[in-house]
Scaffold this active site. Structure first.
Site, PDB file in Angstrom:
ATOM      1  N   HIS A 121      -3.738   5.980   3.389  1.00 41.30           N
ATOM      2  CA  HIS A 121      -4.435   4.784   2.903  1.00 41.30           C
ATOM      3  C   HIS A 121      -3.797   3.517   3.452  1.00 41.30           C
ATOM      4  CE1 HIS A 121      -5.810   1.799  -0.123  1.00 41.30           C
ATOM      5  NE2 HIS A 121      -6.846   2.605  -0.298  1.00 41.30           N
TER       6      HIS A 121
ATOM      7  N   SER B 177     -10.971  -1.101  -0.911  1.00 41.36           N
ATOM      8  CA  SER B 177      -9.681  -1.061  -0.212  1.00 41.36           C
ATOM      9  C   SER B 177      -9.849  -1.352   1.268  1.00 41.36           C
ATOM     10  CB  SER B 177      -9.031   0.316  -0.364  1.00 41.36           C
ATOM     11  OG  SER B 177      -8.456   0.480  -1.621  1.00 41.36           O
TER      12      SER B 177
ATOM     13  N   ASP C  15       0.847  -1.191   0.000  1.00 43.48           N
ATOM     14  CA  ASP C  15       0.000   0.000   0.000  1.00 43.48           C
ATOM     15  C   ASP C  15       0.885   1.245   0.000  1.00 43.48           C
ATOM     16  OD1 ASP C  15      -2.347   1.781   0.615  1.00 43.48           O
ATOM     17  OD2 ASP C  15      -3.301  -0.153   0.947  1.00 43.48           O
TER      18      ASP C  15
END
Length: 743
Positions: free
Chosen positions: A204, A532, A147
């Site tokens: 994220h 996600s 990520d």
């Protein structure tokens, strides 16, 4: 991340202001009830005193209690969480209360365990019991997260209670300062295309890592909303982070492959990938290639399905050796309702619930026009400079290439005081909660049309926003999120995808530390929505299963997850989509993950790495293309070929021509040594399904048994829509369900 708004006359759930009253009742028949009532709207607009609320709440008590002074029964008077109170009552007294005007509900309180980002609890995971206990919270399992990196000093990555990493671990910590890694975060790497550090500048990666395996953090919230104890799905699993997405360079395929390559060497057990590309043949899909190698080495790969729903054929990460994860809602809503000047109240959500926003009507304006998609309609930056929004609530449409929070900033910069953010038609009823920079709510498209109609009906439209805080218990959940990508698979239509859905809307987890809304408060958690977010939930579930069943293959773990999935919501009705219609099989796959049932599935459909060779040859790949995938020489002319439906997959995706189709499946007994299973069939409409034999008997663990399924048309139809059904093998203790899609 969006907002929701409810009627002013319904419960108000914002922040909690509790007034403690003494309760000394000795009557054993008394029980604590949580009572929700209408808000005294007209009075509240000018009088929000505690005394006024107390009078209003006491008015609901039975007459004999309303004037008592010695041992008052009211325990808490809620001011902001909702309009209501906690009170000691007998069952008869609670029944009598229901006759009062303004009464909404009363039920005995439930004893709650420590709460998390809520999704573990929603999935049936509870401290000191059940699967969390059996799996030791994932202790000893290593989850590799590809990520945007990680913020290593976030409290979610504390190693309190964590053992050292397993002896097999060979990874590295590439931060340029000491103390970044520990027994929780055991490795962090960055790659050539990146910015020279595993540090997360986006948030994220921190969020997905925290969702999968964040440690317990008490008091996690965003501006007081959704307050509780945050934890990942496998809170004692180890984390290894691979930064493959960076500022300026995006998510490089080369970095992603390099990360998967080194993660295999490092010794991860699970790979979690909340990223991907549009559908491609597997030999040209680098994530599929890397995950094939990982699978061959016993590593489970969980990947997001992409956010291109609600359209069909919109999937990413479709390979059958990966778990493809779609997104669902959870039963927590962050309620913020829009109240129009005509008294209509519209549901919305927001992660920013200001305590001081007035409960008054303010001028409402739509800066766009009914006939154009101008920047002003989307509240893009500087588009509002020449519009009269000062002191008004501004209606903004989602889209225009700008995020919701940025729209709010544009409104604020132009002098607007609040925002109503309207979803697009394709989103249906899906709304998201964002930490806005001003009072705001996200309402759905249908309600947005009501707002537009109201604006056009009057020369002086007004609106208000009522913030009601965190509400648990949405009976429509889980529902498929509008953005969740749908099948069928382009790369292999004969394999049902997505495989599973899991929580992916308004997920609270670790994030970058930031100060927002001029509160001077450091916020370290954030709500984020997307597949996600659903992907790391399943990565965590896989870690728990791997901990309980260390000898299970990736295919066995996937089978357990799929065959035990839920297909009904909390109201015990079929899972719905974003339109509040029954979701079809290409939206849900096998259904919604049920981790507790997955730990004891009874039977599994196992697949050895070599079993994929005849399947891939059956896709008519050339020998060269086969070599790319398998990393060895394969001659498909010398190999047996099978059609997609013959792969020992836990589901069926049938494309019908004129002839019958027959497939075999082999199941492995992982339940009770001595057990018998009988088949039940719910055939798709217009299809006959015959299963032989109809009974499977086992006398020992890991014993295998094979059955045959024949699909034939029972009627000729021109209907081109999807039909669906299922096969389920039932024993005294297990129900093993395989969905069927016919298209």
């Amino acid at each position: 991340m969006s907002q929701i708004i409810f009627p002013l006359l319904s419960l108000i759930c914002v922040l909690v202001s509790l007034q403690l009253s003494s309760s000394t009742a000795n009557d054993l028949s008394l029980e604590t009830y949580i009572v929700r009532v209408d808000s005294p709207v007209t009075q509240l607009l000018s009088d929000q005193s505690n005394e006024h609320l107390e009078r209003w709440y006491r008015s609901f008590l039975p007459t004999t209690l309303a004037t008592e002074t010695e041992t008052p029964r009211i325990i808490y008077s809620y001011r902001n969480v909702f309009s209501g109170f906690a009170v000691k009552l007998t069952a008869d007294e609670a029944q009598e209360m229901q006759k009062k005007t303004g009464f909404i509900s009363a039920r005995p309180q439930q004893q709650l365990s420590l709460h998390t980002t809520h999704t573990p609890n929603f999935l049936g995971l509870h401290q000191n019991s059940g699967l969390w206990n059996e799996s030791n919270y994932g202790k000893g399992i290593i989850i590799g997260v590809l990520d945007t990196g990680i913020v290593p000093d976030h409290p979610s990555f504390s190693d309190e209670g964590m053992p050292p990493p397993p002896a097999k671990w060979k990874g590295a910590c590439e931060f340029n300062f000491t103390g970044a890694c520990n027994n929780k975060l055991i490795g962090a790497r960055h790659f050539a295309e990146g910015d020279g550090t595993p540090l997360d500048f986006n948030g994220h990666g921190t969020h997905t890592a925290g969702t999968a395996a964040g440690n317990f953090v008490r008091g996690a919230n965003v501006f007081g909303i959704a307050n509780g104890t945050a934890a990942g799905i496998a809170p004692l699993a180890h984390l290894a982070v691979y930064k493959v997405c960076s500022r300026g360079s995006g998510c490089s395929e080369s970095d992603t492959l390099a990360a998967m390559d080194i993660a295999i060497e490092d010794g991860v057990d699970i790979l979690s990938l909340s990223l991907g590309a549009p559908s491609r043949p597997f030999y040209n899909d680098y994530i599929a290639l890397g995950s094939f190698s990982a699978m061959e080495r016993g590593i489970f790969v969980s990947a997001s399905a992409d956010n291109n729903g609600p359209f069909n054929f919109s999937l990413a990460n479709e390979a059958p050796w990966m778990l493809t994860v779609g997104a669902s809602t959870i039963d927590r809503r962050l309620v913020a309702n829009a109240i129009l000047g005509n008294n209509e109240e519209l549901e919305g959500e927001s992660a920013y619930h200001p305590m001081d926003f007035p409960l008054t009507q303010l001028p409402l304006v739509y800066p766009g026009s009914n006939t154009s998609n101008s920047g002003a309609a989307f509240c893009t930056q500087r588009s509002l400079n020449n519009t009269d929004v000062r002191g008004k609530i501004v209606l903004c449409r989602i889209g225009g290439g700008i995020a919701g929070v940025a729209k709010g900033q544009a409104v604020k910069d132009a002098g607007g005081v609040a925002m109503i953010l309207v979803g697009i038609e394709q989103r249906g009823f899906t709304t998201t909660a964002e930490a806005h920079v001003l009072p705001a709510t996200n309402i759905n498209y249908r309600d947005g049309q009501k707002v537009m109609a109201y604006i056009n009906s009057t020369s002086a439209p007004t609106a208000g926003i009522v913030f009601k805080g965190t509400v648990i218990g949405d009976k429509n959940s889980p529902a498929v999120a509008a953005f969740s990508s749908r099948g069928p698979s382009r790369a292999s239509p004969g394999i049902l995808k997505p495989d599973i859905i899991g929580p992916g809307v308004n997920i609270l987890a670790a994030h970058l530390t930031y100060v927002e809304n001029n509160t001077n408060t450091n916020i370290t958690f954030r709500f984020v929505s997307g597949t996600s977010m659903s992907c790391p939930h399943l990565s965590g579930v896989a870690a728990l299963l791997k901990s309980v069943h260390p000898d299970w293959s990736p295919a066995a773990i996937k089978s357990a997850i799929m065959t035990t999935a839920d297909n009904v919501n909390l109201e015990n009705r079929q899972i719905q989509d974003e339109r509040h219609l029954p979701a079809d099989i290409f939206a849900t796959g096998a259904g919604h993950v049920n981790p507790v049932r997955a730990s004891n599935p009874g039977l599994v459909y196992d697949i050895e790495p070599r079993d994929y060779v005849p399947y891939l040859c059956g896709l008519n790949y050339t020998n060269r293309e086969m070599n790319i995938i398998t990393q060895r020489k394969v001659n498909c002319s010398a190999e047996s070929r099978i059609v997609e439906g013959q792969l020992n997959y836990p589901s069926f995706a049938i494309r019908f021509g004129s002839s019958n189709q027959t497939f075999t499946r082999t199941v492995t007994n992982v339940g009770e040594a001595s057990s018998s299973y009988a088949v039940e069939v719910v055939a798709p409409p217009g299809i006959d399904v015959i299963v032989e034999p109809r009974r499977l008997d086992f006398s020992q663990l890991n014993q295998k048994s094979t059955y045959e399924v024949t699909f034939s048309r029972s009627e000729i139809t021109s209907n081109t829509s999807v039909s669906q059904g299922y096969i389920v093998w039932k024993s005294a203790n297990h129900s093993v369900r395989s969905p069927i899609a016919v298209f």
